[in-house]
Write an enzyme that holds these catalytic residues in place. Structure first.
Site, PDB file in Angstrom:
ATOM      1  N   HIS A  34      64.179 -33.529  27.242  1.00  0.00           N
ATOM      2  CA  HIS A  34      62.930 -33.445  26.485  1.00  0.00           C
ATOM      3  C   HIS A  34      61.852 -34.091  27.351  1.00  0.00           C
ATOM      4  O   HIS A  34      62.124 -34.488  28.500  1.00  0.00           O
ATOM      5  CB  HIS A  34      63.079 -34.132  25.118  1.00  0.00           C
ATOM      6  CG  HIS A  34      63.672 -35.512  25.180  1.00  0.00           C
ATOM      7  ND1 HIS A  34      63.007 -36.581  25.770  1.00  0.00           N
ATOM      8  CD2 HIS A  34      64.864 -36.005  24.774  1.00  0.00           C
ATOM      9  CE1 HIS A  34      63.764 -37.656  25.693  1.00  0.00           C
ATOM     10  NE2 HIS A  34      64.904 -37.337  25.108  1.00  0.00           N
ATOM     11  N   HIS A  37      62.650 -37.266  29.382  1.00  0.00           N
ATOM     12  CA  HIS A  37      63.351 -37.100  30.664  1.00  0.00           C
ATOM     13  C   HIS A  37      62.384 -36.610  31.739  1.00  0.00           C
ATOM     14  O   HIS A  37      62.459 -37.015  32.893  1.00  0.00           O
ATOM     15  CB  HIS A  37      64.488 -36.073  30.529  1.00  0.00           C
ATOM     16  CG  HIS A  37      65.590 -36.500  29.596  1.00  0.00           C
ATOM     17  ND1 HIS A  37      65.720 -36.000  28.338  1.00  0.00           N
ATOM     18  CD2 HIS A  37      66.606 -37.372  29.764  1.00  0.00           C
ATOM     19  CE1 HIS A  37      66.770 -36.541  27.746  1.00  0.00           C
ATOM     20  NE2 HIS A  37      67.331 -37.378  28.589  1.00  0.00           N
ATOM     21  N   GLN A 148      62.161 -46.825  28.565  1.00  0.00           N
ATOM     22  CA  GLN A 148      61.945 -48.039  27.772  1.00  0.00           C
ATOM     23  C   GLN A 148      62.566 -47.926  26.382  1.00  0.00           C
ATOM     24  O   GLN A 148      62.813 -48.933  25.729  1.00  0.00           O
ATOM     25  CB  GLN A 148      60.435 -48.246  27.662  1.00  0.00           C
ATOM     26  CG  GLN A 148      60.034 -49.563  27.059  1.00  0.00           C
ATOM     27  CD  GLN A 148      58.545 -49.826  27.250  1.00  0.00           C
ATOM     28  OE1 GLN A 148      57.991 -49.532  28.303  1.00  0.00           O
ATOM     29  NE2 GLN A 148      57.906 -50.359  26.246  1.00  0.00           N
ATOM     30  N   SER A 185      64.362 -38.195  21.542  1.00  0.00           N
ATOM     31  CA  SER A 185      65.775 -38.460  21.837  1.00  0.00           C
ATOM     32  C   SER A 185      66.545 -37.161  21.710  1.00  0.00           C
ATOM     33  O   SER A 185      66.249 -36.341  20.820  1.00  0.00           O
ATOM     34  CB  SER A 185      66.325 -39.473  20.824  1.00  0.00           C
ATOM     35  OG  SER A 185      67.738 -39.454  20.865  1.00  0.00           O
ATOM     36  N   ARG A 187      69.257 -36.915  20.508  1.00  0.00           N
ATOM     37  CA  ARG A 187      70.016 -36.970  19.250  1.00  0.00           C
ATOM     38  C   ARG A 187      69.156 -36.660  18.027  1.00  0.00           C
ATOM     39  O   ARG A 187      69.696 -36.570  16.925  1.00  0.00           O
ATOM     40  CB  ARG A 187      70.650 -38.352  19.102  1.00  0.00           C
ATOM     41  CG  ARG A 187      71.809 -38.577  20.074  1.00  0.00           C
ATOM     42  CD  ARG A 187      72.438 -39.942  19.840  1.00  0.00           C
ATOM     43  NE  ARG A 187      73.724 -40.059  20.482  1.00  0.00           N
ATOM     44  CZ  ARG A 187      73.968 -40.870  21.526  1.00  0.00           C
ATOM     45  NH1 ARG A 187      73.006 -41.592  22.041  1.00  0.00           N
ATOM     46  NH2 ARG A 187      75.178 -40.937  22.044  1.00  0.00           N
TER      47      ARG A 187
END
Ligand code: PAF
Length: 282
Positions: A34, A37, A148, A185, A187
């Site tokens: 995403h 990254h 972070q 994320s 997830r």
């Protein structure tokens, strides 16, 4: 961009680059990219003359009841994104290449891995440190870039690098967020529509704590209570894993803010476990 699957080939290419005077930046990832990254890769591109991105869903950092099998994967799309971000190599290790069946050597920073995410994921950071150390050995980068959002991870890796005298600079990139503030994320895809709609309240709670700290509140307990009260009203679908105030560098719990106070949390939203953090003082 080359896609390499053999650790030996990766090590040989990086050795050649270093001999030629190139400086290598490494971005370790588990894929399903995403914008977060992409920002790590963009930073890596700025920091080195060569950029290596690794893509490996590292089994040793998942506990027995965690989502290793379900972890989202899309290598084709990931390769297109890494190429777009200017990676020179995407390293996707072939099955069995990273861990021998009788693998027995671990890298740990136990004191920093016990609290926060480590309390409910006891083997997680041992797996992270071990795979990151392997990647450092293979690539021998001048710079490695982490996000972070996983504050504890980058703090532990910084300590590992310091303690083991590894000649690599660790760069930590700010968390990328959705328009409503939710930290990006891989997830997040596990959430239902209702969970996703409530999830940004997690960030709102942390921002409330930061406002209170900036207005002069120094008690970690009172800051924590204020966030928990806010979440009780605004985040009923969330199930708290932890909410802690710690020193941002050592990760030691704080009773009162010391100038480096970090509030970090993990909340289960259905099948997703969402983490986030905020520096309470500038
Ligand atoms: O942050 C991650 O995606 C992983 O923990 C890492 C650093 C790639 C190690 O597997």
């Amino acid at each position: 961009m080359q896609i390499l699957t053999s650790p030996q080939e990766l090590a040989a290419l990086c050795r050649q680059w270093r001999t030629d005077g190139e400086s290598i930046a490494l971005v370790p990832t588990m894929g399903y990219y995403h914008a977060g990254h992409e920002s790590l890769m963009a930073r890596g591109r700025e920091c080195g003359s060569k950029l290596v991105v690794s893509l490996f869903v590292n089994p040793t950092q998942f506990g027995p009841n965690e989502d290793l099998a379900a972890y989202p994967r899309d290598h084709e799309r990931d390769a297109a994104i890494a190429r777009k971000q200017g990676a020179d190599v995407l390293f996707i290790p072939e099955d069995g290449a990273m861990y021998a069946p009788d693998h027995a050597t671990w890298v740990e920073v136990p004191d920093m891995a016990r609290g926060l995410c480590g309390a409910s994921r006891p083997i997680h950071f041992r797996g992270v440190c071990t795979v990151v150390m392997k990647l450092f050995w293979l690539v021998q980068p001048a710079v490695a870039v982490f996000g972070q959002k996983d504050w504890q991870q980058q703090a532990i890796i910084r300590r590992m690098v310091r303690d083991m005298n590894i000649p690599v600079r660790i760069e930590t990139q700010p968390t990328m967020r959705e328009a409503d503030g939710l930290a990006m994320s891989s997830r997040n895809v596990y959430m239902t529509e209702a969970e996703r709609a409530q999830a940004p309240q997690m960030r709102q709670g942390l921002e409330l704590a930061r406002r209170l700290a900036q207005a002069g509140e120094t008690s970690a307990a009172r800051l924590r209570d204020a966030v928990l009260r806010y979440w009780a009203e605004q985040l009923p679908l969330g199930r708290l894993d932890y909410l802690s105030v710690v020193d941002a560098d050592t990760l030691e719990p704080l009773d009162s803010l010391n100038g480096r106070g970090l509030m970090a949390c993990a909340v289960h939203m259905g099948k997703s476990r969402i983490i986030d953090n905020i520096l309470l003082q500038d």
